[in-house]
Design a protein around this motif. Structure first.
Motif, PDB file in Angstrom:
ATOM      1  N   ARG A   1       0.824  -1.225   0.000  1.00 54.91           N
ATOM      2  CA  ARG A   1       0.000   0.000   0.000  1.00 54.91           C
ATOM      3  C   ARG A   1       0.856   1.273   0.000  1.00 54.91           C
ATOM      4  NH1 ARG A   1      -4.479   1.971  -1.716  1.00 54.91           N
ATOM      5  NH2 ARG A   1      -5.686   0.235  -0.927  1.00 54.91           N
ATOM      6  N   PRO A   2       1.911   1.376   0.828  1.00 54.30           N
ATOM      7  CA  PRO A   2       2.759   2.584   0.768  1.00 54.30           C
ATOM      8  C   PRO A   2       3.428   2.775  -0.607  1.00 54.30           C
ATOM      9  CG  PRO A   2       3.187   1.381   2.800  1.00 54.30           C
ATOM     10  CD  PRO A   2       2.271   0.523   1.979  1.00 54.30           C
ATOM     11  N   ILE A   3       3.806   1.670  -1.256  1.00 55.65           N
ATOM     12  CA  ILE A   3       4.399   1.775  -2.606  1.00 55.65           C
ATOM     13  C   ILE A   3       3.347   2.321  -3.572  1.00 55.65           C
ATOM     14  CG2 ILE A   3       5.429   0.498  -4.534  1.00 55.65           C
ATOM     15  CD1 ILE A   3       6.435  -1.569  -2.414  1.00 55.65           C
ATOM     16  N   LEU A   4       2.126   1.747  -3.506  1.00 54.22           N
ATOM     17  CA  LEU A   4       1.031   2.192  -4.375  1.00 54.22           C
ATOM     18  C   LEU A   4       0.714   3.674  -4.135  1.00 54.22           C
ATOM     19  CD1 LEU A   4      -1.089   1.307  -6.509  1.00 54.22           C
ATOM     20  CD2 LEU A   4      -2.624   0.800  -4.617  1.00 54.22           C
ATOM     21  N   ASN A   5       0.721   4.084  -2.865  1.00 56.64           N
ATOM     22  CA  ASN A   5       0.431   5.486  -2.533  1.00 56.64           C
ATOM     23  C   ASN A   5       1.422   6.440  -3.200  1.00 56.64           C
ATOM     24  OD1 ASN A   5      -1.722   4.690  -0.988  1.00 56.64           O
ATOM     25  ND2 ASN A   5      -0.684   4.938   0.975  1.00 56.64           N
ATOM     26  N   VAL A   6       2.698   6.050  -3.248  1.00 59.59           N
ATOM     27  CA  VAL A   6       3.710   6.895  -3.900  1.00 59.59           C
ATOM     28  C   VAL A   6       3.383   7.041  -5.389  1.00 59.59           C
ATOM     29  CG1 VAL A   6       6.151   7.026  -4.599  1.00 59.59           C
ATOM     30  CG2 VAL A   6       5.552   6.431  -2.240  1.00 59.59           C
ATOM     31  N   LEU A   7       3.027   5.928  -6.043  1.00 60.53           N
ATOM     32  CA  LEU A   7       2.698   5.975  -7.480  1.00 60.53           C
ATOM     33  C   LEU A   7       1.482   6.858  -7.736  1.00 60.53           C
ATOM     34  CD1 LEU A   7       3.228   2.228  -8.503  1.00 60.53           C
ATOM     35  CD2 LEU A   7       4.741   4.174  -8.929  1.00 60.53           C
ATOM     36  N   GLN A   8       0.458   6.716  -6.892  1.00 59.55           N
ATOM     37  CA  GLN A   8      -0.755   7.524  -7.076  1.00 59.55           C
ATOM     38  C   GLN A   8      -0.476   8.999  -6.810  1.00 59.55           C
ATOM     39  OE1 GLN A   8      -3.219   5.125  -4.444  1.00 59.55           O
ATOM     40  NE2 GLN A   8      -4.368   4.326  -6.194  1.00 59.55           N
ATOM     41  N   HIS A   9       0.288   9.277  -5.767  1.00 57.27           N
ATOM     42  CA  HIS A   9       0.610  10.662  -5.414  1.00 57.27           C
ATOM     43  C   HIS A   9       1.393  11.352  -6.537  1.00 57.27           C
ATOM     44  CE1 HIS A   9       1.549  14.128  -2.962  1.00 57.27           C
ATOM     45  NE2 HIS A   9       2.839  13.959  -3.218  1.00 57.27           N
ATOM     46  N   LYS A  10       2.285  10.606  -7.190  1.00 55.40           N
ATOM     47  CA  LYS A  10       3.117  11.165  -8.270  1.00 55.40           C
ATOM     48  C   LYS A  10       2.440  11.082  -9.632  1.00 55.40           C
ATOM     49  CE  LYS A  10       6.727  12.100  -5.713  1.00 55.40           C
ATOM     50  NZ  LYS A  10       7.202  13.450  -5.505  1.00 55.40           N
ATOM     51  N   SER A  11       1.218  10.501  -9.691  1.00 52.80           N
ATOM     52  CA  SER A  11       0.477  10.322 -10.956  1.00 52.80           C
ATOM     53  C   SER A  11       1.304   9.597 -12.017  1.00 52.80           C
ATOM     54  CB  SER A  11      -0.005  11.674 -11.506  1.00 52.80           C
ATOM     55  OG  SER A  11      -1.073  12.145 -10.748  1.00 52.80           O
ATOM     56  N   ILE A  12       1.828   8.419 -11.631  1.00 50.54           N
ATOM     57  CA  ILE A  12       2.589   7.603 -12.574  1.00 50.54           C
ATOM     58  C   ILE A  12       1.763   6.360 -12.899  1.00 50.54           C
ATOM     59  CG2 ILE A  12       4.760   6.381 -13.016  1.00 50.54           C
ATOM     60  CD1 ILE A  12       5.984   8.085 -10.705  1.00 50.54           C
TER      61      ILE A  12
END
Length: 199
Positions: free
Chosen positions: A80-91
């Motif tokens: 979940r923390p990895i996914l959150n980084v991707l979503q936050h950066k819009s990648i």
């Protein structure tokens, strides 16, 4: 549909309280492709303790396909923390896999969450990103005399010619950015060509 995609594979390493975190980011367009990379790293780092990951296929702001796995870490502390980084950066169209070698010191739930998010962020810091461009395949039917003009129009719109078939007429199969299709139609109509949208 405004989001970023990864141009090429990157990796980053972090050491936190003697545990080593090795993050890999790969551009992917399907879950199968994403899982292939997970299995590859399981083989490459066969002696590691955990292989935690998250992926997003398509637009991270309107996700049709996303997933994550804590791979034995306490629930919610890795994938979940990895996914959150991707979503936050819009990648989008990406998977980040973090391989962990346990160093003997427990990090606790908060420490693990920070470590996995930090590993994903370290990979993001290495990335070369480019805006996602939706592409479409179209066909152009033209006379032999106007083939060169068609090629010029496609080239001017940064399209690529994938295949050309010659019979009574010329049939060009091309790939072009979806946003350029109307411009292409207009340019070809002025030149008297026929466009077939395969979409």
């Amino acid at each position: 549909m405004s989001y970023q995609t990864l141009q090429r594979t990157v990796n980053a390493r972090l050491e936190i309280k003697k545990s080593e975190f090795i993050a890999y980011a790969y551009p992917v367009t399907s879950r199968e492709q994403a899982m292939f990379h997970v299995e590859q790293l399981r083989e490459q780092y066969a002696d590691a303790r955990h292989y935690c990951w998250a992926y997003i296929i398509g637009d991270p702001n309107n996700t049709t396909s996303a997933g994550f796995d804590d791979d034995g870490e306490p629930s919610g502390t890795a994938g979940r923390p990895i996914l959150n980084v991707l979503q936050h950066k819009s990648i989008g169209n990406i998977i980040i896999i973090v391989v962990r070698y346990f160093g003997g010191i427990k990090l606790g739930a908060g420490g693990l969450t920070r470590a996995y998010a930090g590993s994903a962020q370290a990979a993001v810091n290495e990335m070369i990103l480019s805006p996602y461009v939706a592409m479409a395949q179209v066909q152009i039917q033209a006379e032999f005399a106007t083939e060169a003009q068609c090629r010029y129009v496609v080239d001017s719109l940064h399209g690529s010619i994938d295949d050309v078939a010659y019979s009574k007429q010329v049939l060009l199969n091309i790939t072009i950015a979806e946003r350029e299709i109307e411009t292409l139609k207009t340019a070809l109509a002025m030149a008297g060509k026929v466009l077939h949208d395969d979409g």
